[in-house]
Motif scaffolding. Structure first.
Motif, short mmCIF file in Angstrom:
data_model
loop_
_atom_site.label_atom_id
_atom_site.label_comp_id
_atom_site.label_asym_id
_atom_site.label_seq_id
_atom_site.Cartn_x
_atom_site.Cartn_y
_atom_site.Cartn_z
N LEU A 208 13.77 -0.67 10.15
CA LEU A 208 14.06 0.15 8.96
C LEU A 208 15.36 0.91 9.12
O LEU A 208 16.08 1.14 8.16
CB LEU A 208 12.90 1.12 8.71
CG LEU A 208 11.55 0.46 8.38
CD1 LEU A 208 10.46 1.51 8.25
CD2 LEU A 208 11.64 -0.35 7.09
N ASN A 235 5.41 3.29 12.62
CA ASN A 235 6.73 3.45 12.03
C ASN A 235 7.40 4.65 12.70
O ASN A 235 6.94 5.78 12.56
CB ASN A 235 6.56 3.68 10.51
CG ASN A 235 7.89 3.87 9.80
OD1 ASN A 235 8.93 4.08 10.44
ND2 ASN A 235 7.86 3.80 8.49
N HIS B 148 7.89 2.28 2.39
CA HIS B 148 7.83 1.51 3.64
C HIS B 148 6.51 0.77 3.77
O HIS B 148 6.47 -0.43 3.96
CB HIS B 148 7.99 2.44 4.85
CG HIS B 148 9.34 3.00 5.01
ND1 HIS B 148 9.62 4.07 5.82
CD2 HIS B 148 10.52 2.65 4.46
CE1 HIS B 148 10.90 4.34 5.76
NE2 HIS B 148 11.47 3.51 4.94
N GLY B 228 9.18 -3.67 1.74
CA GLY B 228 8.04 -2.83 2.10
C GLY B 228 6.83 -3.67 2.50
O GLY B 228 6.84 -4.90 2.38
#
Lengths: 248, 248
Positions: A208, A235, B148, B228
């Motif tokens: 990301l 994440n 995300h 995502g």
């Protein structure tokens, strides 16, 4: 009391927690610290009341003749450092992940088997009190008689933009494999502690943060041998859309 | 006020919610109910103040000449019922899932295109107020500027042992495909509502309840076209290890 003589190699960010631990164990003689940077080794030795410091690992082992060495360095150095220790009959406790590849990890384990010297991997998450409590509750069937699914959601929030992982672990930014290799291994071990052997896995990895080399987001599914499943939803990216992102 | 004339076919467990809905819409003339079981059709008609009831679908359509028909039957009947409606130029609103297979679903859609008659799928989850609110918050960037990962965890708790799905939907026990086909379609549609088009999927299905035919546990990962991810962690099995499992 007969003391176990321990030395350590690596004086980076995480070593302070090891040094503090060794210093507080009464039946350990924490005798020396080594780092390629001799100033870092000397500073750490001074801070934790350790007698000697070195910048050469073999020299430390030959001079100190310890019972055990704590290897607190990056994964790509573990094989060689372990080799130097076990060929001298010195027990090894080594940071996770064990080595950059599975083949090299097996080689490392084989070294200790051949030398008949104890080798331990420093895997600590399964000893954290909350996981011990979850394990106790599972064993006592507090929430049922079998495990169907167990999930961990991981949001460390320290991986933002160009300043990802802060000054303390900046090398995370350039690691070709990051999230599973560096962080996920803890959770995989904890899943095995809680749910038993894993015999199937599916992973989906993403990057990301465009400013780092490796992946920083993952969803991973694990199949336990007994039919249960685990889910790791992770994440480490914290998008810098606020003025003062909270440091973790 | 000009009213739309609506009839319905299927008087099973879920039809009561449709009948109640149609009855409360002022510009709808809810004219007739059909079921293979003529008593069930008559009982429902009486309960909701509907004039006529039928046990033959084609007969109802020809007698009533409605503007639209609500198909509230099991998936394997949808294609034939839709055919009978659209060849008479009658608009169709049809329960999910549309048909037992993707091929049959496409065939069903093609029928309505060829006949130039409106076809709607009765998919309601995305209209639930909590999902509308999530959508509003995403659109307003309340929690950041991009999505995300979005996860739903589904524990309906009505699928236990031999009494699974209760008297109200007992046919769930014998459905060869259950959890994704019957329940998951709602969440897949809701994910698409919230996160956009899905262009990748990985699913792991399990049957936890040995007393049913299909699967009752699933972990499914979805990749959105914009990068995502979504995660659906679902388990309809409620292990009967307490005296009085709470009915949902």
């Amino acid at each position: 009391m007969s003391q176990t003589k321990v030395v350590a190699v690596g004086a980076g960010y995480f070593s302070q927690f090891h040094f503090d631990g060794w210093s507080r164990i009464e039946d350990v003689d924490f005798a020396a610290i080594c780092d390629l940077d001799c100033d870092k080794a000397a500073d750490a030795a001074k801070q934790f009341g350790v007698k000697n410091s070195y910048s050469d690992f073999a020299e430390m082992l030959d001079a100190e003749k310890p019972d055990a060495v704590d290897i607190i360095t990056r994964p790509d150095s573990h094989l060689e450092l372990t080799r130097l220790a076990v060929e001298r009959g010195i027990a090894v406790i080594c940071q996770k992940p064990l080595a950059p590849t599975f083949a090299q990890s097996k080689q490392l384990v084989q070294l200790s088997i051949d030398a008949q010297v104890p080798l331990m991997v420093h895997e600590n998450f399964r000893f954290q009190p909350w996981y011990r409590e979850i394990k106790r509750m599972l064993d006592d069937h507090v929430v049922g008689s079998r495990l169907h699914t167990i999930s961990f959601r991981c949001r460390t929030g320290d991986g933002w933009a160009a300043d990802a992982y802060l000054a303390r672990q900046p090398y995370f930014r350039t690691m070709p494999r990051l999230l599973i290799f560096e962080t996920g291994v803890h959770f995989i071990d904890t899943f095995r502690f809680l749910g038993g052997e894993i015999d199937g896995v599916y992973a989906s990895l993403r990057k990301l943060n465009p400013d780092i080399a490796g992946e920083d987001a993952a969803i991973v599914m694990f199949d336990f041998a007994d039919g249960g499943q685990a889910l790791w939803d992770a994440n480490r990216y914290n998008e810098p859309n606020v003025d003062d992102p909270r440091y973790t």
